[in-house]
Structures are given as C-alpha cells and as structure tokens.
Write a protein that holds these residues in place. Sequence first.
Motif, mmCIF file in Angstrom:
data_model
loop_
_atom_site.group_PDB
_atom_site.id
_atom_site.type_symbol
_atom_site.label_atom_id
_atom_site.label_comp_id
_atom_site.label_asym_id
_atom_site.label_seq_id
_atom_site.Cartn_x
_atom_site.Cartn_y
_atom_site.Cartn_z
ATOM 1 N N ASP A 123 0.812 -1.218 0.000
ATOM 2 C CA ASP A 123 0.000 0.000 0.000
ATOM 3 C C ASP A 123 0.844 1.267 0.000
ATOM 4 N N LEU A 124 2.140 1.136 0.218
ATOM 5 C CA LEU A 124 3.009 2.303 0.346
ATOM 6 C C LEU A 124 3.690 2.621 -0.975
ATOM 7 N N SER A 125 3.522 3.868 -1.447
ATOM 8 C CA SER A 125 4.226 4.311 -2.653
ATOM 9 C C SER A 125 5.637 4.779 -2.323
ATOM 10 N N GLU A 126 5.825 5.221 -1.093
ATOM 11 C CA GLU A 126 7.169 5.521 -0.597
ATOM 12 C C GLU A 126 7.248 5.062 0.851
ATOM 13 N N TYR A 127 8.471 4.821 1.304
ATOM 14 C CA TYR A 127 8.660 4.198 2.613
ATOM 15 C C TYR A 127 9.175 5.206 3.617
ATOM 16 N N PRO A 128 8.901 4.982 4.896
ATOM 17 C CA PRO A 128 9.349 5.936 5.908
ATOM 18 C C PRO A 128 10.856 6.149 5.852
ATOM 19 N N SER A 129 11.257 7.395 6.082
ATOM 20 C CA SER A 129 12.699 7.704 6.064
ATOM 21 C C SER A 129 13.404 7.114 7.280
ATOM 22 N N ASP A 130 12.650 6.857 8.350
ATOM 23 C CA ASP A 130 13.243 6.297 9.566
ATOM 24 C C ASP A 130 12.934 4.804 9.677
ATOM 25 N N LEU A 131 13.351 4.024 8.677
ATOM 26 C CA LEU A 131 13.069 2.595 8.654
ATOM 27 C C LEU A 131 13.608 1.875 9.881
ATOM 28 N N GLU A 132 14.611 2.464 10.523
ATOM 29 C CA GLU A 132 15.158 1.829 11.725
ATOM 30 C C GLU A 132 14.129 1.746 12.846
ATOM 31 N N ASN A 145 15.707 -5.120 12.269
ATOM 32 C CA ASN A 145 16.631 -4.033 11.925
ATOM 33 C C ASN A 145 16.689 -3.954 10.410
ATOM 34 N N ILE A 146 15.789 -3.176 9.839
ATOM 35 C CA ILE A 146 15.622 -3.200 8.390
ATOM 36 C C ILE A 146 16.229 -1.969 7.730
ATOM 37 N N THR A 147 16.568 -2.139 6.461
ATOM 38 C CA THR A 147 17.102 -1.061 5.631
ATOM 39 C C THR A 147 16.299 -1.023 4.336
ATOM 40 N N GLN A 148 16.530 0.001 3.530
ATOM 41 C CA GLN A 148 15.870 0.090 2.235
ATOM 42 C C GLN A 148 16.206 -1.128 1.373
ATOM 43 N N ALA A 149 17.401 -1.650 1.538
ATOM 44 C CA ALA A 149 17.811 -2.820 0.748
ATOM 45 C C ALA A 149 16.947 -4.032 1.058
ATOM 46 N N ASP A 150 16.540 -4.172 2.306
ATOM 47 C CA ASP A 150 15.668 -5.289 2.671
ATOM 48 C C ASP A 150 14.346 -5.217 1.930
ATOM 49 N N ILE A 151 13.828 -4.012 1.768
ATOM 50 C CA ILE A 151 12.567 -3.837 1.049
ATOM 51 C C ILE A 151 12.780 -4.005 -0.445
ATOM 52 N N ASP A 152 13.862 -3.456 -0.953
ATOM 53 C CA ASP A 152 14.121 -3.514 -2.393
ATOM 54 C C ASP A 152 14.253 -4.939 -2.907
ATOM 55 N N GLU A 153 14.717 -5.845 -2.061
ATOM 56 C CA GLU A 153 14.912 -7.217 -2.533
ATOM 57 C C GLU A 153 13.612 -8.022 -2.573
ATOM 58 N N ILE A 154 12.524 -7.439 -2.064
ATOM 59 C CA ILE A 154 11.216 -8.106 -2.150
ATOM 60 C C ILE A 154 10.570 -7.723 -3.482
ATOM 61 N N TYR A 156 3.636 -8.710 2.936
ATOM 62 C CA TYR A 156 4.486 -8.185 4.011
ATOM 63 C C TYR A 156 3.823 -6.999 4.703
ATOM 64 N N LEU A 157 4.194 -6.841 5.951
ATOM 65 C CA LEU A 157 3.670 -5.771 6.793
ATOM 66 C C LEU A 157 4.833 -4.939 7.313
ATOM 67 N N LEU A 158 4.665 -3.637 7.272
ATOM 68 C CA LEU A 158 5.631 -2.723 7.878
ATOM 69 C C LEU A 158 4.974 -2.142 9.128
ATOM 70 N N GLN A 159 5.538 -2.436 10.288
ATOM 71 C CA GLN A 159 4.926 -2.050 11.561
ATOM 72 C C GLN A 159 5.906 -1.218 12.373
ATOM 73 N N ARG A 160 5.399 -0.126 12.934
ATOM 74 C CA ARG A 160 6.261 0.716 13.752
ATOM 75 C C ARG A 160 6.788 -0.086 14.937
ATOM 76 N N LYS A 161 8.073 0.050 15.179
ATOM 77 C CA LYS A 161 8.753 -0.746 16.195
ATOM 78 C C LYS A 161 8.266 -0.365 17.585
ATOM 79 N N VAL A 162 8.139 -1.385 18.412
ATOM 80 C CA VAL A 162 7.738 -1.205 19.799
ATOM 81 C C VAL A 162 8.957 -1.417 20.688
ATOM 82 N N LYS A 163 9.136 -0.542 21.653
ATOM 83 C CA LYS A 163 10.257 -0.687 22.579
ATOM 84 C C LYS A 163 9.770 -1.331 23.875
ATOM 85 N N TYR A 164 10.129 -2.598 24.027
ATOM 86 C CA TYR A 164 9.830 -3.284 25.290
ATOM 87 C C TYR A 164 10.628 -2.622 26.412
ATOM 88 N N GLU A 165 9.949 -2.355 27.504
ATOM 89 C CA GLU A 165 10.625 -1.750 28.656
ATOM 90 C C GLU A 165 10.930 -2.837 29.689
#
Length: 398
Positions: A283-292, A310-319, A327-336
Amino acid sequence: MIQSARQTFNSAFSPETYQAFIDKIHADLPGQLDFRVAETPVFVPKILTNKLLTACDDIIDTLTRDDFKTLTEAAIPAGQRVPNEDEHTQFLAVDFAVCHDDTGELTPQLIELQGFPSLYGFQPYLASQFRANYPIPADLSHLFSVSTNEAYLDNLRQLLLGDCNPEEVILLEIYPDKQKTRIDFVLTEKATGVRAVCLTKISKEGRQLFYERDGRRVQIKRIYNRLIFDELQHITDLQTDFQLTDDVDVEWVGHPNWFFRISKYTLPLLNSPYVPVSHFLSDLSEYPSDLENYVLKPLFSFAGSGVKINITQADIDEIPAGQRSGYLLQRKVKYEPVIQSPDGLVKCEIRMLFIWPKADSRPTLITNLGRLSRGEMIGVNFNKNKDWVGGTVCFFEK
C-alpha cells in the motif's frame, strides 16, 4: 510491576525453590514439559490492567464490525480456505508488549493477535503451581469473568464439547506427542475429556471422519483445532486420508480460517493508542525515512519466522513488487524491562486470552499468558541459556 508483590516473591525465591517448582510439574506430568517456564509470574498493577482492557475493547470493536469478513477475505492464502466457516472465531489471543509512555507510565503496545487457541489448558495449572510454591497475594488473579479455576475449566469444557460427548470431540494436531505444547494437550484432556489426535490417524468415509479410541472406531463430530497449515507445509511426503480443506460433516471449535483473518493481516485495520501504526507494504508508494523504527513482518508465517527487526531500504528492495502484499511494515515497539530479577530487569509480553461462544456478540476475556525475555525479541531463539525468561502467567490487580 507491583512493587510489594515483587519484593515478597523475590525474597522467597531461590534456585532451589525454582527447581522444586519445575520438579513438581515434571512429577505431575512426566515427559510433557518441553518449553522453558520462567522463574516468576508477572504482577500487573491496576493502571496497566485498565489500559490492557481498554486496548482489547478497541481491537474487538474492529473484529466485530459488520464488514470485517469482507476486509479480511484476502487474508486466507490460496489453497488453504476451509469450508463451513462460522460467523466469528471462538478463540482470541492478543499479545502486548509492556512499555513506558512519554510520561514514564506503564502502557501496553500491541505486538500481534490471533484467532487461534493458545495454552488454555496449561495456564490455570501453572497459576495454581505458582500459588502452591510461592507467596502470591490473594487479591491478585490470573482470571477474568470467573473467580476459580474450576469455573474457568467448566467454561472451556462447555466451549469444546457443545452438545457432544467428549469422545466425539478431538484436539487436532500433527504428531501431537512431539509438539512442544503437548503438556497443554494432556491437561486439556484431563479437564475436558478431549483427546489429542494426529491428522494422520483420521480416516474419512464420505463426509464423515473417524478415529480409533481405546480400541473402538469413533465418529468425530467436533474438532478443537490446534493445527497450523504452516507446519504441514514443512513436512515432506505427508500422507493423510483427511485434508483440512475437505468439506466434511464436523463442527469446528476454532475454525482454521480465523487463524488467517485475525492475524498480522488485521493490524493495519486497527485504530487505538495501544496499537502501533502498521501498513501493508504493497500500500506504500514511498517508505518511511526512519526505517530503523519499523519492523518488517511476512504476513503468512508462524512463531516469528521471517521477521526482520533491523531493516534497511535494501531489505525492502529485494522483495519483488508482486510479493509485497505479503508483508507488513509495523512501527517498532520498545519493550521496557520492568520485571525485577535478582540480577537485573527483564522484558515482558502479556497475552490476553478470550473465549467466544458462537451465540455471543463479543468475546469474553478469561485468562492470560505471560512471556519474559532478556533478548532482542521474546522468542526462544533470542533467550537461549538465559534465566528469568520463558513462559509464565500474570496476576492482575483489578
């Protein structure tokens, strides 16, 4: 997380008391415990309990929408749709990471959810073992909607059996005696009479299914499904008389289609402060700049397989573009880390467990499961050779 309960528990804890605790499980259920049980339960304060309940209500509001089935039709993979689907799942498990919000207050963040059973037989037993071996405050409970394990198991029994005799209902798995969760199968049979049966042991005549029980051939009328398609795909040369996709004369208790409908596929449909933003990659035409700050998850995988944290643009490009709908892109959760162990803090995930009888308009929260981790993720592979990690149960302040 409840300081007084934690201090009392830790004061009573020792490696010897933990070993005695584990030895008792092995004595009760010889050869059945095949996963790590954590050294401690989780003590959940009221402020977090209330947020968990609100988060679950937010999610259930989406699951009970009139158009939910329409929105999730594409969730069921080709060739894996099972006939005779019912109106809603009969089991719901919702996983939350325990985090801190911007003010430092405890808050849950959704990790995943599934329309599929979890350790419904094991959790009341585990809670009773913690109470028998450690000082657990009487005003904290691992249960919701019922007040005793007996009432809980009666609810589970009614859900599984319906109007059938126990021998007419099976717990369906593949090679159940080899599954790591087999202790749950044994406890389920003790509580309900429902026996675990391997897919390879089922015979089919027309639309009827049968299995052998105590030397007798018995017709199967209801199936408590614990079998996941993903496991079958990894078994070579599997020969069975019954395929899950066959149109057969049985009633499913936990229809297999709901495993897919209520899953990672559901996450982009949810709207709650307790649900991190998620997108279908396609669904995304462009990807978040903060993929980390995002996690990449394959939609059709099980037990965390294929997840990249720990993803990079290269990980997405190879799909390939044609595969990005999977595939799903989900905002990272920080376990405390919030659980105080003898030598540091430990991360925690809480799974809220619901039952959903067919006649009910909404699911009923009934118990829970906890998982502790010192690793980057919750799973077993990230916690090898560590202590104060593994499966557990939560006691809630209400």
